[in-house]
Design a protein around this motif. Structure first.
Motif, PDB file in Angstrom:
ATOM      1  N   ARG A 144      67.186  76.505  22.040  1.00 38.92           N
ATOM      2  CA  ARG A 144      66.149  77.424  22.525  1.00 38.92           C
ATOM      3  C   ARG A 144      64.866  76.708  22.930  1.00 38.92           C
ATOM      4  N   ARG A 149      66.942  77.081  28.650  1.00 42.13           N
ATOM      5  CA  ARG A 149      67.261  78.231  27.793  1.00 42.13           C
ATOM      6  C   ARG A 149      67.406  79.533  28.577  1.00 42.13           C
ATOM      7  N   ARG A 155      73.176  77.723  27.292  1.00 42.63           N
ATOM      8  CA  ARG A 155      73.807  78.109  26.025  1.00 42.63           C
ATOM      9  C   ARG A 155      74.990  77.210  25.688  1.00 42.63           C
TER      10      ARG A 155
END
Length: 178
Positions: A144, A149, A155
């Protein structure tokens, strides 16, 4: 009746206002690894941090069979510099990882491969570690605390890892066959 209490650390996924331990751990890995790789590329390109610079590195590349050596030294140095910086800030993570993977495949094929596995014998140990860390970051995602992000590849997952490994391998194959 006595009950035994055991200590359980908070899960890595537990988020606070400042992020999770996993986010900060990935940032630490990305910054350390990425900036060291960027420095390694700067040694080749600019002769800083104790590096030889582009002319001497180009001569070294020529001795390995890369012609023209200075062009390939520039490609290798830029791959390490830009790939390292990309991983450090978590930007275009699969491409940054691919750049480092491609350089390490070339290093293994022409420099360290004949030495076997262990770096003490001139082997591939160090290059394998760099390639695997880069691939692992692409697979896990940069976390994050990264510029990626907001994007799907931020991810991590199978596709970002496959892109990193595939493009790194294709880039290395092209370079090795020129």
């Amino acid at each position: 009746m006595t009950t035994t209490r055991t200590f359980r650390p908070a899960p890595a996924t537990e988020r606070t206002a400042f992020g999770s331990a996993a986010d900060w751990g990935l940032l630490l890995i990305r910054l350390t690894f990425g900036l060291l790789m960027a420095g390694h590329g700067a040694q080749k390109l600019f002769g800083i941090f104790g590096g030889d610079g582009l002319t001497a590195t180009g001569k070294g590349f020529e001795s390995l069979g890369y012609r023209p050596g200075k062009v390939f030294a520039t490609l290798g140095g830029l791959s390490e510099l830009v790939g390292g910086l990309g991983l450090a800030v978590g930007l275009l993570t699969p491409l940054a990882a691919a750049a480092l993977i491609g350089v390490m495949i070339n290093a293994m094929a022409l420099v360290t491969g004949p030495g076997g596995l262990w770096a003490a014998d001139g082997g591939v140990e160090y290059n394998v570690c760099i390639a695997v860390v880069a691939l692992g970051i692409a697979a896990i995602g940069p976390g994050r605390l990264a510029l990626d992000r907001f994007f799907p590849w931020g991810r991590g997952g199978w596709w970002p890892a496959a892109i990193a490994l595939g493009l790194g391998g294709i880039g290395a194959a092209i370079t090795l066959n020129l």
